[in-house]
Design a protein around this motif. Structure first.
Motif, mmCIF file in Angstrom:
data_model
loop_
_atom_site.group_PDB
_atom_site.id
_atom_site.type_symbol
_atom_site.label_atom_id
_atom_site.label_comp_id
_atom_site.label_asym_id
_atom_site.label_seq_id
_atom_site.Cartn_x
_atom_site.Cartn_y
_atom_site.Cartn_z
ATOM 1 N N UNK A 44 0.640 -0.885 -0.267
ATOM 2 C CA UNK A 44 0.174 -0.340 -0.004
ATOM 3 C C UNK A 44 1.068 1.363 0.031
ATOM 4 N N UNK A 45 -0.088 2.714 -0.739
ATOM 5 C CA UNK A 45 1.263 3.577 -0.464
ATOM 6 C C UNK A 45 1.771 3.804 0.675
ATOM 7 N N UNK A 46 0.935 4.091 1.810
ATOM 8 C CA UNK A 46 1.225 3.977 3.216
ATOM 9 C C UNK A 46 2.215 3.392 3.752
ATOM 10 N N UNK A 47 2.087 2.078 3.377
ATOM 11 C CA UNK A 47 4.144 1.015 3.602
ATOM 12 C C UNK A 47 4.780 1.655 2.811
ATOM 13 N N UNK A 52 9.498 3.797 2.618
ATOM 14 C CA UNK A 52 11.270 4.228 1.712
ATOM 15 C C UNK A 52 11.027 5.921 1.713
ATOM 16 N N UNK A 53 9.777 6.485 2.069
ATOM 17 C CA UNK A 53 9.884 8.466 2.315
ATOM 18 C C UNK A 53 8.829 8.508 1.385
ATOM 19 N N UNK A 59 8.395 9.758 -6.918
ATOM 20 C CA UNK A 59 9.243 9.313 -8.210
ATOM 21 C C UNK A 59 8.408 8.487 -8.892
ATOM 22 N N UNK A 60 7.818 7.167 -8.109
ATOM 23 C CA UNK A 60 6.959 5.833 -8.648
ATOM 24 C C UNK A 60 5.648 6.556 -9.241
ATOM 25 N N UNK A 61 4.811 7.338 -8.303
ATOM 26 C CA UNK A 61 4.462 8.388 -8.627
ATOM 27 C C UNK A 61 3.806 8.952 -10.085
ATOM 28 N N UNK A 62 5.341 9.319 -10.313
ATOM 29 C CA UNK A 62 5.850 10.414 -11.136
ATOM 30 C C UNK A 62 5.774 9.425 -13.345
ATOM 31 N N UNK A 63 6.361 8.336 -12.364
ATOM 32 C CA UNK A 63 6.420 6.979 -13.662
ATOM 33 C C UNK A 63 4.746 6.435 -13.539
#
Length: 169
Positions: A44-47, A52-53, A59-63
């Motif tokens: 999940x996003x919260x994890x 990882x911060x 960065x994952x979201x941008x991709x």
């Protein structure tokens, strides 16, 4: 290929709910970039935030947004912070972007004490106000249309988005 409509806005605006209902009414596929990030990361996003911060998540979201904009032709909901990326805002140019806006009181009421929203932990009202103050100009920058969702049921928001999409064809 490009989405019929892209929904942006802060937490509690109703992006995912409206996108899913809108896609069903249009007979199109629904996609949510937060779900794409979770599927790719396997957590999940919260994890992702905890382990990882925020920078790693962004960065994952941008991709995920770049991929979805390039290959999805239905209704797309972006995570609330996706507009923080200069690259994402540039990619949104030319797309039919609808900013689902929500006032502070309605947004806080809808979000509540949801532990799945890591940027709103602690004083939810204060965190939400700061987040909305920083992001509202960015939502305005990318949006072709804005709908204030405070006093609207999801079906009413869908009706308004449908009307805007039809008028914009």
């Amino acid at each position: 290929m490009s989405p019929v409509v892209v929904l942006v806005g802060p937490p509690g605006a109703g992006k995912s709910t409206v996108a899913e209902d809108l896609a069903a009414r249009l007979g199109l596929a629904f996609r949510d970039t937060d779900a794409d990030v979770e599927a790719r990361a396997g957590v999940p996003v919260s994890e992702i935030f905890i382990d990882h911060g925020e920078a790693h998540f962004r960065a994952l979201e941008e991709e995920a947004v770049a991929t979805a904009l390039a290959e999805h032709d239905g209704v797309l909901a972006l995570g609330g912070g996706a507009v923080l990326s200069d690259a994402t805002r540039a990619l949104l140019a030319g797309h039919r972007v609808v900013f689902l806006d929500v006032g502070l009181a309605a947004g806080v009421s809808r979000v509540g004490m949801n532990g799945n929203r890591p940027l709103l932990l602690g004083n939810v009202r204060s965190q939400m106000k700061g987040l909305m103050d920083r992001r509202r100009p960015l939502y305005d920058e990318v949006a072709r249309f804005t709908i204030v969702t405070d006093d609207l049921a999801p079906s009413q928001v869908v009706d308004q988005v449908l009307r805007l999409v039809e008028e914009d064809r």
